[in-house]
Enzyme design. Structure first.
Site, PDB file in Angstrom:
ATOM      1  N   ASN A 157     -50.655  51.859  -5.718  1.00 32.75           N
ATOM      2  CA  ASN A 157     -50.890  52.481  -4.421  1.00 32.75           C
ATOM      3  C   ASN A 157     -50.402  53.931  -4.413  1.00 32.75           C
ATOM      4  OD1 ASN A 157     -51.019  53.050  -1.624  1.00 32.75           O
ATOM      5  ND2 ASN A 157     -50.534  50.941  -1.112  1.00 32.75           N
ATOM      6  N   GLN A 216     -55.958  44.342   6.451  1.00 28.33           N
ATOM      7  CA  GLN A 216     -56.230  44.992   7.735  1.00 28.33           C
ATOM      8  C   GLN A 216     -57.750  45.095   7.818  1.00 28.33           C
ATOM      9  OE1 GLN A 216     -53.526  48.036   6.304  1.00 28.33           O
ATOM     10  NE2 GLN A 216     -52.624  48.087   8.358  1.00 28.33           N
ATOM     11  N   GLY A 231     -55.778  48.571  11.795  1.00 32.21           N
ATOM     12  CA  GLY A 231     -54.986  49.491  10.988  1.00 32.21           C
ATOM     13  C   GLY A 231     -55.600  49.847   9.654  1.00 32.21           C
ATOM     14  N   GLN A 232     -56.832  49.401   9.400  1.00 33.98           N
ATOM     15  CA  GLN A 232     -57.507  49.719   8.133  1.00 33.98           C
ATOM     16  C   GLN A 232     -57.802  51.216   8.097  1.00 33.98           C
ATOM     17  OE1 GLN A 232     -61.374  47.900   7.694  1.00 33.98           O
ATOM     18  NE2 GLN A 232     -61.276  47.973   5.462  1.00 33.98           N
ATOM     19  N   THR A 233     -57.236  51.910   7.102  1.00 30.94           N
ATOM     20  CA  THR A 233     -57.410  53.365   7.024  1.00 30.94           C
ATOM     21  C   THR A 233     -58.480  53.778   6.022  1.00 30.94           C
ATOM     22  OG1 THR A 233     -55.596  53.535   5.433  1.00 30.94           O
ATOM     23  CG2 THR A 233     -55.047  53.865   7.769  1.00 30.94           C
ATOM     24  N   VAL A 234     -58.821  52.887   5.081  1.00 36.40           N
ATOM     25  CA  VAL A 234     -59.902  53.138   4.128  1.00 36.40           C
ATOM     26  C   VAL A 234     -60.978  52.094   4.430  1.00 36.40           C
ATOM     27  CG1 VAL A 234     -60.592  53.206   1.700  1.00 36.40           C
ATOM     28  CG2 VAL A 234     -58.323  54.019   2.377  1.00 36.40           C
ATOM     29  N   HIS A 260     -63.039  50.117   3.284  1.00 36.22           N
ATOM     30  CA  HIS A 260     -63.435  49.313   2.131  1.00 36.22           C
ATOM     31  C   HIS A 260     -62.440  48.149   2.112  1.00 36.22           C
ATOM     32  CE1 HIS A 260     -64.852  49.378  -2.331  1.00 36.22           C
ATOM     33  NE2 HIS A 260     -64.304  48.189  -2.090  1.00 36.22           N
ATOM     34  N   HIS A 287     -59.758  45.656   1.314  1.00 42.59           N
ATOM     35  CA  HIS A 287     -58.701  45.637   0.312  1.00 42.59           C
ATOM     36  C   HIS A 287     -57.541  44.794   0.818  1.00 42.59           C
ATOM     37  CE1 HIS A 287     -57.897  49.150   2.865  1.00 42.59           C
ATOM     38  NE2 HIS A 287     -56.630  49.074   2.520  1.00 42.59           N
ATOM     39  N   HIS A 345     -53.496  44.150   0.481  1.00 45.55           N
ATOM     40  CA  HIS A 345     -52.211  44.717   0.072  1.00 45.55           C
ATOM     41  C   HIS A 345     -51.316  43.578  -0.407  1.00 45.55           C
ATOM     42  CE1 HIS A 345     -52.621  48.639   2.295  1.00 45.55           C
ATOM     43  NE2 HIS A 345     -53.483  47.902   2.975  1.00 45.55           N
TER      44      HIS A 345
END
Length: 138
Positions: free
Chosen positions: A28, A83, A89-92, A94, A96, A98
């Site tokens: 990350n 997320q 809260g998903q910032t990208v 795509h 994924h 964590h």
């Protein structure tokens, strides 16, 4: 490794420590804790519900292997976090997952502002460590 897109980012070789035909494990750029990694499907989809059954299985099986390695190497329990959408809260944009080695009680609000991007050298060092721990020649 073939190029992998993660949202609008192109994943570089120094970020990948695990890969299958459908999934990649990434160190990350802005981890919450040492060992905070991402498990990402190769195919670009924004939401979890858009994944095909084979992708879901591969993502989950990959995450299980990665989580076991993280837990063993960092001597911490892990949190699995998805997320799913901007409001979550998903910032990208795509899908994924964590995997975060951290005691949940240590989490606190406002952590996003404190996280600084890591250098290529720092990411490469962790990638090499995790690749070796997983016996993966990525």
């Amino acid at each position: 490794m073939t190029d992998v897109k993660f949202g609008h980012y192109t994943i570089k070789a120094h970020e990948v420590f695990y890969e299958t035909q459908l999934t990649v494990g990434l160190v990350n750029l802005k981890p919450i804790a040492l060992g905070h990694v991402l498990v990402v499907p190769r195919r670009h989809v924004q939401r979890y519900s858009e994944l095909e059954k084979e992708e879901l299985l591969d993502l989950t099986c990959s995450a299980r292997l990665i989580a076991a390695t993280i837990e063993r190497e960092y001597q911490e329990s892990v949190c699995w976090v998805i997320q799913d959408g901007e409001d979550a809260g998903q910032t990208v944009p795509h899908v994924h997952l964590h995997i975060i080695p951290k005691r949940f009680s240590q989490w606190r609000c406002g952590i996003e502002k404190e996280r600084k991007p890591r250098t290529v050298e720092e990411m490469t060092k962790e990638r090499d460590f995790l690749s070796q721990a997983m016996n993966c020649a990525c």
